[in-house]
Design an enzyme around this catalytic site. Structure first.
Site, PDB file in Angstrom:
ATOM      1  CE1 TYR A 156       0.069   2.238   3.442  1.00 23.47           C
ATOM      2  CE2 TYR A 156       0.430  -0.277   4.917  1.00 23.47           C
ATOM      3  CZ  TYR A 156       1.027   0.821   4.860  1.00 23.47           C
ATOM      4  OH  TYR A 156       1.229   1.303   6.311  1.00 23.47           O
ATOM      5  CB  CYS A 157       1.975   4.298  -1.233  1.00 23.98           C
ATOM      6  SG  CYS A 157       0.734   4.388  -3.405  1.00 23.98           S
ATOM      7  CB  THR A 158      -0.382   8.343  -0.488  1.00 22.13           C
ATOM      8  OG1 THR A 158       0.904   8.588   0.538  1.00 22.13           O
ATOM      9  CG2 THR A 158      -0.426   9.119  -0.367  1.00 22.13           C
TER      10      THR A 158
END
Length: 345
Positions: A198-200
């Site tokens: 996951y990331c922004t």
């Protein structure tokens, strides 16, 4: 021919934005697709978005587009219609900011780059089309309850520090290009487990999921729309948030609050705090976490030295910072670059 770049000072543009009466909405989106002529595509975007008074930061490369923009309320549908008129962007997910004051950008900058995410990948067999499976907020929560799941944060330390998913693995590297091989190495022996990246907003974890599959991991997922979309979905569907704290964002806000938990500490006094700021000393501009009391005590600076520099004559300040490269400080990417607390010197 329309002007295809800004000709007004940042100071004036920011003041104009602050004086606007019309509300704005901050949006982010990205898409991996082949662009034959990035410069021509860039100019096409600039002309139309400039006419709609859109602000923001957009990167264009042969591999696709990565954008964070601020759109006036009365131009929202027109901007959306224009973006969707570009065939590869038709129905692209537009992540609307969760905690938005409409003051995220004040100028439109569109730049052509080698890649929309610098990854260091030079393997000709790497294929972005072979990527992990999308998961929405509901599926994310379900997988996080599975003991066979490993969740991996593909952001930098200053992002992870203020907010992350429960039990998320931090990959301690300065750059995304270093994080990719490091993540694969850290997860060796877990090729059969559920791996969630996951990331922004989704752009880094989508590429990371393809990288993990390329290196032999079998059950790879990535969070659709990243933390921004997850926050929206848990609110809409009344789900518990497995993300704790604040989501760091790359605009003037420097953060969107997801839960009320404050998991970080002021870098100067150690009190609970998750407010990022840039040092007011123009020769520093270090990104760090500072509480209100320390902001007052050190006048928005990261150290006593910077506070003292702030009171020097302007010409002397210019002499001191002449030739200094402060670019790495603005978005500080690792624990190693963090300034020690003043009481630890």
């Amino acid at each position: 021919m329309a002007v295809l770049h800004n000709r007004i000072s940042n100071e004036e543009l920011k003041q104009r934005m602050l004086e606007e009466a019309e509300p704005r909405t901050t949006i982010s989106f990205y898409k991996y697709f082949e662009i034959q002529n990035p410069q021509e595509f860039r100019d096409h975007l600039y002309k139309h978005l400039y006419d709609l008074n859109v602000f923001g930061r957009i990167y264009v490369a042969k591999e696709g587009i990565n954008a964070q923009i601020s759109v006036p309320q009365n131009s929202f549908e027109s901007a959306k219609k224009f973006l969707y008129s570009i065939e590869p962007l038709n129905n692209v997910r537009l992540n609307i900011a969760v905690d938005d004051d409409g003051r995220s950008f004040w100028v439109l900058k569109i730049k052509v780059r080698e890649k929309i995410v610098a990854d260091g990948i030079d393997d000709p067999h790497f294929n972005m089309h072979n990527k992990g499976k999308y998961v929405d907020a509901k599926k994310m929560n379900e997988l996080l309850n599975d003991e066979k799941t490993i969740v991996v944060d593909m952001r930098n330390h200053y992002e992870y520090e203020v907010g992350h998913f429960e039990n998320a693995l931090e990959v301690p590297s300065d750059t995304f290009r270093d994080q990719l091989p490091m993540a694969a190495d850290m997860l060796k022996g877990n090729e059969e487990k559920n791996i969630i990246m996951y990331c922004t907003g989704g752009i880094r974890c989508e590429k990371a999921s393809a990288y993990m599959l390329h290196h032999g991991f079998k059950n790879v997922f990535h969070l659709e729309g990243g933390i921004i979309n997850y926050a929206r979905e848990i609110k809409e569907n009344n789900l518990d948030s497995k993300f704790i704290g604040k989501n760091f964002v790359f605009d003037d806000r420097l953060g969107e609050r997801i839960t009320e938990d404050v998991i970080a500490k002021c870098h100067q006094c150690g009190k609970p705090c998750d407010t990022h700021t840039n040092c007011r000393n123009n020769g520093c501009h270090l990104l760090f976490i500072q509480c209100e009391a320390c902001a007052e005590k050190y006048e928005g600076c990261c150290s006593i030295e910077c506070r003292e520099t702030l009171h020097l004559p302007v010409e002397r300040q210019k002499q001191i910072r002449s030739g200094i490269d402060k670019g790495q400080n603005i978005f500080n990417k690792s624990k190693a670059r963090l300034r020690p607390r003043l009481n630890e010197r």
